[in-house]
Design a protein around this motif. Structure first.
Motif, PDB file in Angstrom:
ATOM      1  N   GLU A  43      33.914  52.965  40.877  1.00 36.18           N
ATOM      2  CA  GLU A  43      33.087  52.622  42.042  1.00 36.18           C
ATOM      3  C   GLU A  43      32.579  51.186  41.942  1.00 36.18           C
ATOM      4  OE1 GLU A  43      30.088  55.613  42.070  1.00 36.18           O
ATOM      5  OE2 GLU A  43      31.382  57.145  42.989  1.00 36.18           O
ATOM      6  N   GLN A  50      33.602  48.128  44.513  1.00 40.35           N
ATOM      7  CA  GLN A  50      32.564  47.342  45.193  1.00 40.35           C
ATOM      8  C   GLN A  50      32.770  45.846  44.943  1.00 40.35           C
ATOM      9  OE1 GLN A  50      28.554  48.199  43.953  1.00 40.35           O
ATOM     10  NE2 GLN A  50      27.638  47.110  45.667  1.00 40.35           N
ATOM     11  N   ARG A  84      35.615  44.384  46.954  1.00 39.48           N
ATOM     12  CA  ARG A  84      35.229  44.103  48.340  1.00 39.48           C
ATOM     13  C   ARG A  84      34.416  42.817  48.449  1.00 39.48           C
ATOM     14  NH1 ARG A  84      33.464  50.348  49.186  1.00 39.48           N
ATOM     15  NH2 ARG A  84      35.490  51.178  49.816  1.00 39.48           N
ATOM     16  N   GLN A  85      33.593  42.548  47.445  1.00 39.20           N
ATOM     17  CA  GLN A  85      32.713  41.385  47.494  1.00 39.20           C
ATOM     18  C   GLN A  85      33.417  40.097  47.068  1.00 39.20           C
ATOM     19  OE1 GLN A  85      29.377  42.419  45.003  1.00 39.20           O
ATOM     20  NE2 GLN A  85      28.550  43.926  46.446  1.00 39.20           N
TER      21      GLN A  85
END
Length: 446
Positions: A8, A12, A15-16
């Motif tokens: 996870e 994340q 995506r960033q």
């Protein structure tokens, strides 16, 4: 195995941090496929191609797949040779995507205690500290000169190592004494008229294990008419860190080097290792998010030039008589020198100027040899597959001398020579050592 929590966190961060515009630039056209060694050697497995790896990265960003072991395995299998970039019609900077993805995974994955210990020792404890590099290399030199090496070979204890590592022990260069590694010049005048004032990036392994090649490089530059400055404050280029998911450390090393070179008032910064040069020339990208360093990094990178480029520009091969006993010579491109620094014709021009020799181009000379930093250690099976193909092409030239422009390539080609039982018939040599030999000069500096 990555835990659910780690996955996870990785997703994340993808995506960033991943450049989605760059991911979308990939048109999935497949022009990269014939240039990718791991795609070919894996039996045309899509996940081991640049296109396939970009698709995996994009799928992680979009939440379509989890960043599991299969994704990590696909990225780890990549050589990072960047042969896909020159053939990409969209100009996708695949190398930048790969480094970012590896860094995200490494920084969010909990390694086992032994792995953490090794990584800390290598990335934090060794490469950023040149005095420690000299000490470790000095111990290797003691092993070579004290009789321990002969004893290890005689007793067969080296056979306990994996085959490629025991063979690698045979092809390591003769290491200089510690006193030689410590007594390095900081300034060298040109021989004759000064045509250019340059700074020399001496590197970490290059200025220890391959010290004689560094000496040969500086001697050639002097003969070509270069005044040379060698700043003592310079550090490891950071390539090993950047390629292995340690970008924060790579950035710190980059800043040390920029600071060491930026006030020297030189025309160029010269390198003699394709892998180092390619990472140095990318400092602008590495520090693009740091407003205090981005412009300084780009100024630094603009001055980078491989030694073969400046020798060709200053017409060293016309100024000096280059001659060797008759032999067939071929050239193995350094991936990063060709694909990132865009240097391919200069080395060939210099080699072909050596009288008494015959140059023969190797088929797929621009395909990776399988060295790729420490890839030949951590991904031995694939590395040896790639090397076997390379040696097949080298043998078809009937060359007695295989020339390279990067220390990793040099050791890998020597490894290939040993694997093919060609020792004594074929040699591998760095281009600057070959040119110094052809010029009839020694590597002594003054």
């Amino acid at each position: 195995m990555t835990t659910r929590t780690e996955q996870e966190a990785i997703q994340q961060q993808f995506r960033q941090r991943m450049d989605e515009d760059e991911l979308l630039n990939c048109m999935r056209c497949g022009f990269c496929l014939p240039s990718c060694p791991t795609y070919i050697e894996s039996g045309y497995k899509e996940s081991h191609s640049p296109r396939g790896r970009i698709a995996l990265m994009k799928a992680v960003v979009d939440g379509l797949i989890e960043p599991d072991e299969d994704v990590e395995r696909s990225l780890d299998m990549c050589l990072g040779c960047r042969a896909c970039e020159p053939v990409c019609p969209s100009g996708v900077k695949y190398g930048h995507l790969l480094e970012e993805a590896r860094d995200i995974i490494n920084q969010n994955k909990k390694h086992s205690l032994p792995v953490r210990a090794v990584r800390k020792a290598v990335f934090d404890g060794l490469f950023p500290h040149q005095n420690r590099m000299r000490t470790l290399t000095g111990l290797l030199g003691f092993y070579q000169r004290s009789g321990l090496q002969k004893a290890a070979r005689r007793t067969g204890v080296l056979k306990l190592l994996p085959e490629n590592l025991s063979t690698m022990e045979k092809v390591l260069p003769d290491v200089p004494r510690l006193a030689e590694m410590k007594n390095r010049p900081e300034h060298l005048p040109a021989k004759g008229d000064t045509k250019s004032r340059v700074a020399f990036f001496s590197g970490c392994l290059m200025d220890t294990m391959f010290l004689e090649t560094n000496n040969a490089t500086m001697k050639l530059l002097q003969i070509a008419g270069c005044e040379i400055v060698i700043p003592k404050e310079q550090a490891c280029c950071g390539a090993l860190h950047g390629h292995s998911g340690e970008k924060a450390s790579a950035r710190e090393l980059a800043k040390r080097n920029i600071k060491a070179f930026e006030d020297l008032n030189v025309d160029y910064i010269i390198t003699n290792a394709g892998g180092c040069g390619a990472f140095l020339v990318d400092y602008g990208h590495l520090l693009k998010d740091d407003p205090d360093w981005e412009e300084r990094a780009r100024d630094f990178s603009m001055k980078l030039k491989d030694v073969t480029e400046i020798l060709a520009e200053l017409e060293f091969h016309k100024k000096v008589k280059l001659e060797l006993p008759h032999q067939v010579i071929t050239y193995q491109d350094s991936c990063h020198l060709r694909n990132v620094m865009k240097t391919a014709s200069a080395p060939r021009k210099l080699i072909q100027a050596i009288k008494g020799t015959e140059y023969r181009e190797m088929k797929d000379a621009d395909r990776c040899c399988g060295s790729a930093g420490i890839y030949n250690i951590v991904e031995s099976e694939m590395s040896m597959q790639i090397l076997d193909y390379k040696m097949k092409q080298a043998k078809e030239t009937h060359a007695a001398t295989i020339v390279t422009a990067n220390p990793g390539c040099l050791l890998q080609m020597k490894l290939g020579i040993e694997r093919e039982n060609l020792a004594g018939q074929v040699r591998a040599v760095h281009i600057v050592d070959l040119l110094l030999e052809a010029a009839g000069e020694t590597s002594s500096l003054q």
